[in-house]
Design an enzyme around this catalytic site. Sequence first.
Site, PDB file in Angstrom:
ATOM      1  N   LYS A 115      27.930  66.973  62.994  1.00 41.15           N
ATOM      2  CA  LYS A 115      27.090  67.398  64.121  1.00 41.15           C
ATOM      3  C   LYS A 115      27.443  68.800  64.588  1.00 41.15           C
ATOM      4  O   LYS A 115      26.563  69.573  64.950  1.00 41.15           O
ATOM      5  CB  LYS A 115      27.213  66.414  65.295  1.00 41.15           C
ATOM      6  CG  LYS A 115      26.500  65.101  65.054  1.00 41.15           C
ATOM      7  CD  LYS A 115      26.232  64.388  66.375  1.00 41.15           C
ATOM      8  CE  LYS A 115      25.469  63.091  66.145  1.00 41.15           C
ATOM      9  NZ  LYS A 115      25.209  62.351  67.374  1.00 41.15           N
ATOM     10  N   LYS A 201      21.791  59.692  54.699  1.00 38.52           N
ATOM     11  CA  LYS A 201      21.459  58.463  55.437  1.00 38.52           C
ATOM     12  C   LYS A 201      20.240  58.681  56.346  1.00 38.52           C
ATOM     13  O   LYS A 201      20.024  59.811  56.820  1.00 38.52           O
ATOM     14  CB  LYS A 201      22.670  57.934  56.201  1.00 38.52           C
ATOM     15  CG  LYS A 201      22.991  58.680  57.433  1.00 38.52           C
ATOM     16  CD  LYS A 201      24.062  58.009  58.268  1.00 38.52           C
ATOM     17  CE  LYS A 201      24.228  58.906  59.450  1.00 38.52           C
ATOM     18  NZ  LYS A 201      25.039  58.851  60.456  1.00 38.52           N
ATOM     19  N   LYS A 204      17.851  58.986  63.222  1.00 35.88           N
ATOM     20  CA  LYS A 204      16.791  59.158  64.213  1.00 35.88           C
ATOM     21  C   LYS A 204      16.620  60.620  64.597  1.00 35.88           C
ATOM     22  O   LYS A 204      15.629  60.994  65.194  1.00 35.88           O
ATOM     23  CB  LYS A 204      16.982  58.295  65.466  1.00 35.88           C
ATOM     24  CG  LYS A 204      18.355  58.040  65.982  1.00 35.88           C
ATOM     25  CD  LYS A 204      18.303  57.251  67.292  1.00 35.88           C
ATOM     26  CE  LYS A 204      19.502  56.342  67.452  1.00 35.88           C
ATOM     27  NZ  LYS A 204      20.799  57.024  67.501  1.00 35.88           N
TER      28      LYS A 204
HETATM   29  P1  TYM Z   1      23.798  55.430  66.642  1.00 37.36           P
HETATM   30  O1  TYM Z   1      22.969  55.477  67.868  1.00 37.36           O
HETATM   31  O2  TYM Z   1      23.839  56.629  65.762  1.00 37.36           O
HETATM   32  O3  TYM Z   1      23.361  54.216  65.734  1.00 37.36           O
HETATM   33  C1  TYM Z   1      23.241  52.902  66.269  1.00 37.36           C
HETATM   34  C2  TYM Z   1      23.648  51.870  65.241  1.00 37.36           C
HETATM   35  O4  TYM Z   1      22.865  52.006  64.043  1.00 37.36           O
HETATM   36  C3  TYM Z   1      23.704  52.154  62.907  1.00 37.36           C
HETATM   37  N1  TYM Z   1      23.039  53.068  61.957  1.00 37.36           N
HETATM   38  C4  TYM Z   1      22.706  52.729  60.716  1.00 37.36           C
HETATM   39  N2  TYM Z   1      22.842  51.592  60.013  1.00 37.36           N
HETATM   40  C5  TYM Z   1      22.362  51.580  58.747  1.00 37.36           C
HETATM   41  N3  TYM Z   1      21.758  52.642  58.159  1.00 37.36           N
HETATM   42  C6  TYM Z   1      21.604  53.812  58.819  1.00 37.36           C
HETATM   43  N4  TYM Z   1      21.011  54.842  58.251  1.00 37.36           N
HETATM   44  C7  TYM Z   1      22.088  53.893  60.156  1.00 37.36           C
HETATM   45  N5  TYM Z   1      22.094  54.882  61.094  1.00 37.36           N
HETATM   46  C8  TYM Z   1      22.692  54.354  62.183  1.00 37.36           C
HETATM   47  C9  TYM Z   1      24.985  52.759  63.452  1.00 37.36           C
HETATM   48  O5  TYM Z   1      26.062  52.506  62.586  1.00 37.36           O
HETATM   49  C10 TYM Z   1      25.105  52.054  64.781  1.00 37.36           C
HETATM   50  O6  TYM Z   1      25.678  50.780  64.613  1.00 37.36           O
HETATM   51  N6  TYM Z   1      28.444  56.020  68.379  1.00 37.36           N
HETATM   52  C11 TYM Z   1      27.365  55.065  68.185  1.00 37.36           C
HETATM   53  C12 TYM Z   1      26.889  54.435  69.453  1.00 37.36           C
HETATM   54  C13 TYM Z   1      27.967  53.790  70.256  1.00 37.36           C
HETATM   55  C14 TYM Z   1      28.564  52.525  70.003  1.00 37.36           C
HETATM   56  C15 TYM Z   1      29.504  52.340  71.047  1.00 37.36           C
HETATM   57  C16 TYM Z   1      28.394  51.579  69.011  1.00 37.36           C
HETATM   58  C17 TYM Z   1      28.537  54.299  71.374  1.00 37.36           C
HETATM   59  N7  TYM Z   1      29.468  53.430  71.877  1.00 37.36           N
HETATM   60  C18 TYM Z   1      30.299  51.197  71.088  1.00 37.36           C
HETATM   61  C19 TYM Z   1      29.189  50.433  69.064  1.00 37.36           C
HETATM   62  C20 TYM Z   1      30.127  50.251  70.090  1.00 37.36           C
HETATM   63  C21 TYM Z   1      26.196  55.801  67.564  1.00 37.36           C
HETATM   64  O7  TYM Z   1      26.060  56.984  67.632  1.00 37.36           O
HETATM   65  O8  TYM Z   1      25.272  54.961  66.996  1.00 37.36           O
END
Ligand code: TYM
Length: 336
Positions: A115, A201, A204
């Site tokens: 990022k 990957k 969003k």
């Molecule tokens: P974020 O918002 O990027 O993504 C949310 C969840 O989706 C999963 N994910 C994917 N899984 C499969 N294929 C993909 N291409 C893909 N892109 C995203 C992510 O692994 C995630 O599970 N830091 C985290 C948010 C967060 C969080 C937490 C998660 C903040 N605090 C505490 C768990 C526990 C994040 O940026 O996810």
Amino acid sequence: MASQPILFSGVQPTGGGIMLGNYMGAIRNWVKLQDSYNCLFCVVDLHAVTVRQEPARLRELSYRNAASYIACGIDPERSLVFMQSHVPAHAELAWLLTCNTWMGELSRMTQFKDKSAKGENIGTGLFTYPSLMAADILLYQTKIVPVGQDQKQHLELARDLAIRMNNTYAAKAKEPLLTVPDVYIPPVGARIMSLSDPLKKMSKSDDDPAGTVFLMDTDAEIEKKFKRAVTDSMNRIAVSDEQPGVKNLLTIQSVITGESPEACAAALEGQGYAKLKGRTAELVIETLRPIREKVHQLMDDKTYLDGVLKRSAEAASARAEKTISRVKEAMGFVTR
Ligand code: TYM
């Protein structure tokens, strides 16, 4: 419910909103696990502002995340669905953990490297973000965190921080200060790839929206994205790392049907890529259509959503308070 182990997870309200990767890597598993765990599902809005967000858009996407969790099958009568920013203890514990997180640990985080490579002015929040994520999890004595593959490194830090806090501030205590959480990564669907570049990957926040299927895309948009999905010239439907585009489509089918990717490939034996793409699009459209319709309904009923968010934030705050006061006492703060 209270005696069940605790599950915590969240999605950032950013980019084009929740997309297929989030659904397959995370939310779908939350729904499956919600019967066996005492669950907290958080809209991690404090994480969203580690990069610049347009305020009206952030507010809209935050509501939409909450609506999407429910539309995907989270039952707000059983599980908490709340905004991270409604429970100030997240930020408070994050600070205490940040002071116990080493620069070297944060510098090694691949998400930060990716990022920060994109922007010129990099906020320090982007750097300390994994300590906030650890706080989200550790605040509730969480046992399990269902996420996609890309969050594994962050989860390892959360585990290390729990152990470090216990050893540093509560080595002689009867009970550990913080529960060491386990990560739950699904065997299939933990890393859904971009439709336009299957070596990257799905995200969003991709600059190229053609690679990402959003929860709110129309049937026609979904169909078009799959039609244009990048494959290869081998004209062979098989699960192979040499064919990342084809493998990704078979993985998507597998998550929906529950069949293995190989079985999905076998079912299409002798067919061309047009058929593979068409079948995948069909499955995704059938899966997302009822969810999208439910999100629209919920977004029209903000009173209901506000009610769920308020009730959940109050319950979450009460639980968070217990951990925060124990940690502060253990660290030597004067009790109130
Ligand atoms: P974020 O918002 O990027 O993504 C949310 C969840 O989706 C999963 N994910 C994917 N899984 C499969 N294929 C993909 N291409 C893909 N892109 C995203 C992510 O692994 C995630 O599970 N830091 C985290 C948010 C967060 C969080 C937490 C998660 C903040 N605090 C505490 C768990 C526990 C994040 O940026 O996810």
